[in-house]
Design a protein around this motif. Structure first.
Motif, PDB file in Angstrom:
ATOM      1  N   VAL A 131       0.898  -1.206   0.033  1.00 38.84           N
ATOM      2  CA  VAL A 131       0.152  -0.125  -0.179  1.00 38.84           C
ATOM      3  C   VAL A 131       0.780   1.377   0.199  1.00 38.84           C
ATOM      4  O   VAL A 131       0.458   2.473   0.136  1.00 38.84           O
ATOM      5  CB  VAL A 131      -0.823   0.014   1.115  1.00 38.84           C
ATOM      6  N   GLY A 147      -4.582  11.234   2.731  1.00 37.18           N
ATOM      7  CA  GLY A 147      -4.572  10.257   1.796  1.00 37.18           C
ATOM      8  C   GLY A 147      -3.731   8.920   2.448  1.00 37.18           C
ATOM      9  O   GLY A 147      -4.284   7.873   2.093  1.00 37.18           O
ATOM     10  N   LYS A 150      -6.174   6.944   4.348  1.00 34.51           N
ATOM     11  CA  LYS A 150      -6.764   6.070   3.666  1.00 34.51           C
ATOM     12  C   LYS A 150      -6.082   4.897   3.168  1.00 34.51           C
ATOM     13  O   LYS A 150      -6.579   3.739   2.991  1.00 34.51           O
ATOM     14  CB  LYS A 150      -7.425   6.524   2.654  1.00 34.51           C
ATOM     15  N   GLN A 151      -4.773   5.033   2.896  1.00 27.53           N
ATOM     16  CA  GLN A 151      -3.901   3.912   2.405  1.00 27.53           C
ATOM     17  C   GLN A 151      -3.936   2.989   3.538  1.00 27.53           C
ATOM     18  O   GLN A 151      -3.837   1.729   3.389  1.00 27.53           O
ATOM     19  CB  GLN A 151      -2.710   4.401   1.684  1.00 27.53           C
ATOM     20  N   LEU A 154      -6.813   0.764   3.960  1.00 24.23           N
ATOM     21  CA  LEU A 154      -6.604  -0.354   3.151  1.00 24.23           C
ATOM     22  C   LEU A 154      -5.960  -1.706   3.511  1.00 24.23           C
ATOM     23  O   LEU A 154      -6.162  -2.690   3.469  1.00 24.23           O
ATOM     24  CB  LEU A 154      -6.487   0.084   1.616  1.00 24.23           C
ATOM     25  N   PRO A 170     -13.821   4.811  -0.726  1.00 29.01           N
ATOM     26  CA  PRO A 170     -12.340   4.560  -0.477  1.00 29.01           C
ATOM     27  C   PRO A 170     -11.605   5.842  -0.876  1.00 29.01           C
ATOM     28  O   PRO A 170     -10.468   6.191  -0.419  1.00 29.01           O
ATOM     29  CB  PRO A 170     -11.944   3.392  -1.276  1.00 29.01           C
ATOM     30  N   THR A 171     -12.289   6.806  -1.648  1.00 28.36           N
ATOM     31  CA  THR A 171     -11.570   8.134  -2.108  1.00 28.36           C
ATOM     32  C   THR A 171     -12.286   9.224  -1.531  1.00 28.36           C
ATOM     33  O   THR A 171     -11.856  10.169  -1.910  1.00 28.36           O
ATOM     34  CB  THR A 171     -11.669   8.113  -3.669  1.00 28.36           C
ATOM     35  N   MET A 174     -10.718  12.980  -1.114  1.00 29.97           N
ATOM     36  CA  MET A 174      -9.281  13.023  -1.539  1.00 29.97           C
ATOM     37  C   MET A 174      -9.331  13.876  -2.929  1.00 29.97           C
ATOM     38  O   MET A 174     -10.498  14.377  -3.488  1.00 29.97           O
ATOM     39  CB  MET A 174      -8.852  11.471  -2.225  1.00 29.97           C
ATOM     40  N   GLU A 178      -4.929  12.013  -6.111  1.00 31.33           N
ATOM     41  CA  GLU A 178      -5.001  11.231  -4.998  1.00 31.33           C
ATOM     42  C   GLU A 178      -5.890  10.256  -5.479  1.00 31.33           C
ATOM     43  O   GLU A 178      -5.754   8.931  -5.316  1.00 31.33           O
ATOM     44  CB  GLU A 178      -5.464  11.820  -3.441  1.00 31.33           C
ATOM     45  N   THR A 179      -7.387  10.425  -5.721  1.00 32.10           N
ATOM     46  CA  THR A 179      -8.250   9.572  -6.057  1.00 32.10           C
ATOM     47  C   THR A 179      -7.651   8.605  -7.150  1.00 32.10           C
ATOM     48  O   THR A 179      -7.879   7.316  -7.043  1.00 32.10           O
ATOM     49  CB  THR A 179      -9.441  10.336  -6.574  1.00 32.10           C
ATOM     50  N   THR A 182      -5.151   6.056  -5.880  1.00 33.38           N
ATOM     51  CA  THR A 182      -5.807   5.163  -5.088  1.00 33.38           C
ATOM     52  C   THR A 182      -6.445   4.102  -5.702  1.00 33.38           C
ATOM     53  O   THR A 182      -6.545   2.946  -5.410  1.00 33.38           O
ATOM     54  CB  THR A 182      -6.687   5.734  -3.947  1.00 33.38           C
ATOM     55  N   ILE A 186      -6.017   0.079  -5.620  1.00 31.16           N
ATOM     56  CA  ILE A 186      -6.997  -0.846  -5.300  1.00 31.16           C
ATOM     57  C   ILE A 186      -7.349  -1.923  -6.634  1.00 31.16           C
ATOM     58  O   ILE A 186      -7.460  -2.889  -6.267  1.00 31.16           O
ATOM     59  CB  ILE A 186      -8.477  -0.136  -5.126  1.00 31.16           C
TER      60      ILE A 186
END
Lengths: 246, 308
Positions: A131, A147, A150-151, A154, A170-171, A174, A178-179, A182, A186
């Motif tokens: 990640v 960000g 969030k990682q 995950l 999940p985003t 962001m 970043e979105t 990510t 994923i």
């Protein structure tokens, strides 16, 4: 079928949050659930993972009836979860966050006297690398940039080596950049590990870029389900989304 | 060996040498500090490590004291057996009380621990035939083999060091790590497959065990015991020690116990306004040193030595 949801009903003080939802997810499928705010997406996730108890219905995961199971038992069966709000162990370091999940998954959490620090170094580092957090491993997770947190979320979910991932927005929060990063991450992980993915998302470009199937939830009911193009062309879906100012 | 372990060994050697100075004052003070230090560290397993605010920890301290006194005086057991059962009595009480408490969260949890400790107090207060009621139990002598203040000091030192060593092993174990994830985020901990309530209950039992050990030691130290050992001001006092020393450091509560007991002994010999001084210390602490004494020094060290 890895997940089957049958006639699911949940109301809060007379308000029908989930009003009879039926769907199935095939093994290895990448599915999105979309819908306007308040459609019941997070409630649906909480019902599946056992964070809320249902009023009526049945949920079967991997041929096991999980309708009445607690969250910690559901998770052990291989249903990993990330949350819409940041949900990490904020006073622990990044390494310790992931390691805690690895410990539990390997059944070592009832060990009272072995020093914890040297345990599962390799497994934990592998996930940190996956990640992209290996450089931040000794930082206190609560002080990480959004960000990265969030990682980390995950990463915690992955540490449980789940068969299926449920990602709630999940985003959320962001930047566009970043979105994109990510979502790529994923997508890579899901393909590499052969996971099944069910996620909710408000960003339509994200949804259409990675999902194989989209389900639309509106006022606690599924109003459409199918491949992205078909759902996009569905007049009822268009009506629901036109109503929102965006 | 790590720097921290060297410091600990040095402190331990100093503590072992104290009686050689011949100062009865310091032997008395340090026995008290060691006993309450253990009590505070055991409370902190709940407060700082598991994120559970127990307002009723005096219950297990008092139960330990009464269990020891009754087993020695009424049941006529030998010292070793009685002292071992003292810890187990605290663990058993914590199992029963904790079973109900962990079903609630936050302020409701705290209030329930307080309620149960008041029930324990009321039972001890009213059960005259067994506990002596308000008069308590007198004449709890030093066991023969530790029959002097100095010998009892060494005995206390050994019991506290062993207990603290075990507690430190526990907080540095996988179990201890999971307790800290519960403190930070119980919901998320549930989602990594942990039965949160079970872990909270186990922490409660371990904490009750060591609180009762400290209560048993205090019964011998004080030669007599009273229902007040279970009353809420004791719970408040040990909570203050923990906050004063620093709840996010393992030895913080021990330091807090030392500072508070030393100050109390000194201040009360000059003035009767100890509660006023204690209140002022608390206000300063909560506003300017939320990490307690140890937390404050750790921050300073980090500032001066940015890299390890």
């Amino acid at each position: 079928m890895i997940l089957q949801v049958k006639n699911l009903v949940k109301s809060f003080d007379g308000f029908m949050a989930i009003a009879g939802v039926n769907f199935t997810v095939k093994k290895g499928e990448l599915c999105a659930i979309i819908g306007p705010n308040g459609a019941g997406k997070t409630t649906l996730f909480n019902l599946i993972t056992g964070h809320l108890s249902m009023d009526k219905g049945q949920i079967v995961f991997n041929d096991i009836d999980i309708s009445r199971l607690n969250a910690h038992k559901v998770c052990r069966l291989g249903l990993g979860r990330s949350f819409q709000r940041i949900n990490i162990f904020s006073r622990l370091t990044v390494f310790e966050n992931i390691q805690a999940a690895v410990l539990t998954h390997r059944g070592k959490s009832f060990n009272f006297f072995t020093p914890v620090q040297p345990l599962f170094q390799e497994e934990t580092h592998e996930i940190l690398e996956r990640v992209g957090l290996q450089e931040h491993q000794d930082e206190v997770s609560g002080s990480l940039a959004y960000g990265f947190q969030k990682q980390l979320e995950l990463g915690i979910a992955l540490a449980m080596e789940p068969k299926m991932l449920l990602l709630d927005e999940p985003t959320a929060g962001m930047s566009a950049q970043e979105t994109r990063a990510t979502i790529e991450l994923i997508g890579e992980i899901v393909k590499e590990k052969g996971l099944t993915l069910l996620f909710t998302e408000h960003d339509m470009s994200v949804v259409f870029s990675i999902s194989e199937r989209i389900m639309v939830l509106h006022q606690g009911k599924l109003i459409a389900s199918g491949p992205p193009d078909e759902v996009r062309a569905n007049p009822e879906v268009q009506k629901v989304y036109m109503g929102e100012s965006r | 060996m790590s720097r921290q372990n060297w410091v600990l060994i040095a402190v331990l050697v100093l503590l072992a040498l104290v009686p050689l100075t011949g100062s009865r004052y310091y032997v008395f003070l340090l026995t008290d500090v060691l006993i309450f230090g253990l009590f505070a560290v055991s409370l902190n397993l709940l407060l700082g490590y598991t994120g559970l605010v127990s307002f009723g920890q005096a219950a297990y301290f008092g139960i330990g004291a009464y269990a020891y006194a009754l087993l020695i005086k009424k049941a006529g057991l030998t010292f070793g057996v009685a002292f071992a059962l003292t810890g187990l009595s605290g663990a058993a009480a914590a199992l029963i009380i904790g079973f109900f408490c962990v079903r609630l969260t936050k302020i409701y949890f705290a209030m329930l621990t307080l309620a149960f400790s008041q029930i324990v107090w009321a039972i001890i207060f009213k059960w005259n035939s067994l506990t002596g009621g308000d008069t308590g139990i007198y004449g709890i002598d030093f066991p023969e083999f530790i029959g002097s203040k100095t010998k009892f000091y060494y005995f206390t030192l050994i019991v506290v060091v062993v207990s603290v060593f075990l507690l430190r092993r526990i907080v540095n174990s996988p179990f201890g790590r999971i307790l800290t994830t519960i403190r930070d985020n119980p919901e998320r901990t549930e989602s990594i497959g942990i039965n949160v309530k079970l872990f909270q209950l186990l922490a409660f039992i371990v904490s009750g065990f060591f609180s009762a050990i400290s209560g048993g030691l205090f019964a011998i130290f004080n030669h007599s015991i009273f229902p007040d050992f279970c009353y809420w001001p004791i719970s408040a006092e040990v909570l203050i020690m923990t906050l004063l020393g620093g709840m996010y450091s393992f030895f913080g509560p021990m330091v807090g116990a030392g500072v508070l007991l030393y100050l109390r002994l000194e201040v009360t010999s000059y003035t009767q306004y100890w509660p006023f001084i204690l209140g002022s210390i608390l206000v300063l602490l909560l506003f300017f040193f939320p990490g307690g004494i140890v937390g404050f020094f750790q921050d300073q060290i980090k500032k001066w030595r940015p890299s390890k």
